[in-house]
Design a protein around this motif. Structure first.
Motif: not given
Length: 211
Positions: A14-18, A37-46, A61-62, A75-87
């Motif tokens: 999600g955007s988690f804004n905030p 077992d765990e959850i990754w909060f994957m912050v969606s980039p602009q 936001r991250l 819980f883990q915070a993830s910037d995984f999508e920051f490094h993928l092609p956009r959108p």
């Protein structure tokens, strides 16, 4: 040869804004009551195709997610999508996650409001076929469990009616909404607001620009 049990990892994207206490309480429930077992909060980039959306800075936001979850080891915070092609398209994000982390079994977490319009998502049928999906209830969007595909499950979590939009609008109006967010998030936002005001700027409105 003994096969190691895969970690059941929920992807809460999600955007988690905030990020707010509704996000945290839901994720807490999914870990403690629904077998994750765990959850990754994957912050969606602009998203460059949705520049009109009032997204705060990606890194801010991250950082607020990291502050919110620092005390809970599942819980883990993830910037995984920051490094993928956009959108960012969920079908590609999930595919890349499976390739990168073969030791994990991923569960894609979405609200019942998103499930209602899931057919409009990019390659939605492929997402359903290739992934486990957990749906959490949202007010006004009932789900017929008996009609769900085999890979999709409805969880019976409490319903949280807090929204990031409400928090941003309250901040714009100068409201004290500290109990809607984690204390560390409120402390950070308050300091940023004070800093912006001292420079004759407004944090919430100026944060619309992803700078």
């Amino acid at each position: 040869m003994i096969q190691m049990k895969k970690q059941k990892t929920g992807i809460f994207s999600g955007s988690f804004n905030p990020i707010h206490i509704g996000h945290l309480a839901l994720a807490n429930y999914l870990c403690e009551c629904e077998g994750l077992d765990e959850i990754w909060f994957m912050v969606s980039p602009q998203n460059p195709l949705k520049a009109q959306e009032k997204l705060w800075n990606d890194e801010l936001r991250l950082e607020l997610v990291k502050l919110s979850i620092s005390g809970y080891p599942r819980f883990q915070a993830s910037d995984f999508e920051f490094h993928l092609p956009r959108p960012s398209y969920s079908v590609y994000t999930l595919e890349k996650l499976r390739e990168t982390f073969p030791d994990r079994e991923f569960y894609f977490i979405i609200g019942s409001d998103n499930w209602e319009r899931f057919g409009y998502w990019y390659q939605s049928e492929r997402i359903i076929k290739e992934n486990q999906i957990l749906i959490y209830p949202r007010p006004g969007f009932p789900v017929k469990e008996e009609e769900l595909p085999e890979t999709v499950r409805l969880v019976h979590s409490p319903v949280f009616e807090i929204s990031s939009t409400f928090i941003r609008e309250a901040l714009d109006a100068g409201k004290d909404v500290r109990y809607f967010v984690h204390p560390k998030v409120w402390e950070t936002i308050s300091l940023l607001c004070q800093s912006m005001k001292s420079n004759n700027d407004d944090f919430c409105r100026s944060a619309d620009a992803n700078r």
